[in-house]
Write a protein that holds these residues in place. Structure first.
Motif, PDB file in Angstrom:
ATOM      1  N   LEU A  11       0.831  -1.198   0.000  1.00  0.00           N
ATOM      2  CA  LEU A  11       0.000   0.000   0.000  1.00  0.00           C
ATOM      3  C   LEU A  11       0.868   1.251   0.000  1.00  0.00           C
ATOM      4  N   PRO A  12       0.429   2.303  -0.686  1.00  0.00           N
ATOM      5  CA  PRO A  12       1.202   3.553  -0.662  1.00  0.00           C
ATOM      6  C   PRO A  12       1.082   4.244   0.688  1.00  0.00           C
ATOM      7  N   GLY A  13       1.937   5.219   0.916  1.00  0.00           N
ATOM      8  CA  GLY A  13       1.909   5.968   2.161  1.00  0.00           C
ATOM      9  C   GLY A  13       0.707   6.895   2.245  1.00  0.00           C
ATOM     10  N   LEU A  14       0.516   7.464   3.444  1.00  0.00           N
ATOM     11  CA  LEU A  14      -0.589   8.376   3.692  1.00  0.00           C
ATOM     12  C   LEU A  14      -0.070   9.776   3.952  1.00  0.00           C
ATOM     13  N   CYS A  15      -0.707  10.761   3.339  1.00  0.00           N
ATOM     14  CA  CYS A  15      -0.509  12.159   3.676  1.00  0.00           C
ATOM     15  C   CYS A  15      -1.756  12.649   4.406  1.00  0.00           C
ATOM     16  N   ALA A  16      -1.658  13.808   5.042  1.00  0.00           N
ATOM     17  CA  ALA A  16      -2.794  14.348   5.778  1.00  0.00           C
ATOM     18  C   ALA A  16      -4.020  14.433   4.873  1.00  0.00           C
ATOM     19  N   GLY A  17      -5.137  13.895   5.358  1.00  0.00           N
ATOM     20  CA  GLY A  17      -6.380  13.892   4.600  1.00  0.00           C
ATOM     21  C   GLY A  17      -6.669  12.606   3.871  1.00  0.00           C
TER      22      GLY A  17
END
Length: 200
Positions: free
Chosen positions: A163-169
């Motif tokens: 899975l790709p990383g998460l940014c805010a939101g």
């Protein structure tokens, strides 16, 4: 359904029917397990409301709702039964019945509110607000959906999920098709963690 990350820029944005705000739909899950459209044929739904002025919420029979303030100086909720609740910064929250009439008034012209809705005769939902400091481990089981909505910060999956990383939101839906599946989210910030399980 397989685990996936939904970037914030892919949320579908639409105007409220009464013109008092906007909704960004994150995801809706149909009664047969597949993704649902923006209509009413869903067992649970995630969205972000952008409330610009005093407004009346739509009524949802058979639905439970939980709201969390994401941005803004607060939101005042007034219920038809005569009670009220203030969602205060930074992340005030409130759970209430979809049958209630609700008047929502932003404290300072604009409030962004995370909105979780679910059919109380179909699924059970729990929501937590958690700081993200280092790794957080989630064990996904068949039939259970874990949701991570990153309020602030950045995070990555320190496992072999791909899975790709998460940014805010951004929002991650973590599920398993067979057996327990271990996910490790590593980073810093704040997250809403949601567990949804079908009723027997």
């Amino acid at each position: 359904m397989r685990s996936l990350v939904i970037p914030a820029n892919e949320y579908r944005r639409s105007r409220w029917r009464n013109g008092a705000g906007w909704t960004r739909e994150i995801h809706a899950r149909g009664p047969r397990g597949g993704a649902a459209d923006g209509g009413s044929d869903w067992d649970w739904r995630l969205s972000i409301a952008e409330i610009e002025q005093p407004s009346t919420y739509s009524r949802f029979d058979g639905i439970e709702r939980e709201q969390v303030l994401l941005h803004g100086n607060g939101l005042d909720l007034r219920f038809s039964e005569g009670t009220g609740r203030a969602l205060e910064p930074p992340h005030g929250r409130c759970r209430f019945s979809g049958e209630l009439g609700v008047e929502a008034t932003p404290v300072d012209q604009l409030a962004h509110v995370f909105n979780l809705m679910w059919r109380r005769d179909a699924v059970e939902a729990q929501l937590w607000h958690r700081p993200l400091v280092g790794p957080m481990v989630v064990f996904a089981e068949p039939g259970v959906t874990w949701i991570m909505h990153l309020i602030a910060g950045q995070a990555r999956f320190a496992d072999d999920s791909g899975l790709p990383g998460l940014c805010a939101g951004d929002t991650a839906l973590l599920e398993s098709e067979s057996g327990r599946l271990r996910h490790v989210l590593d980073g810093s910030g704040e997250a809403l963690v949601i567990r949804i399980q079908p009723l027997e």
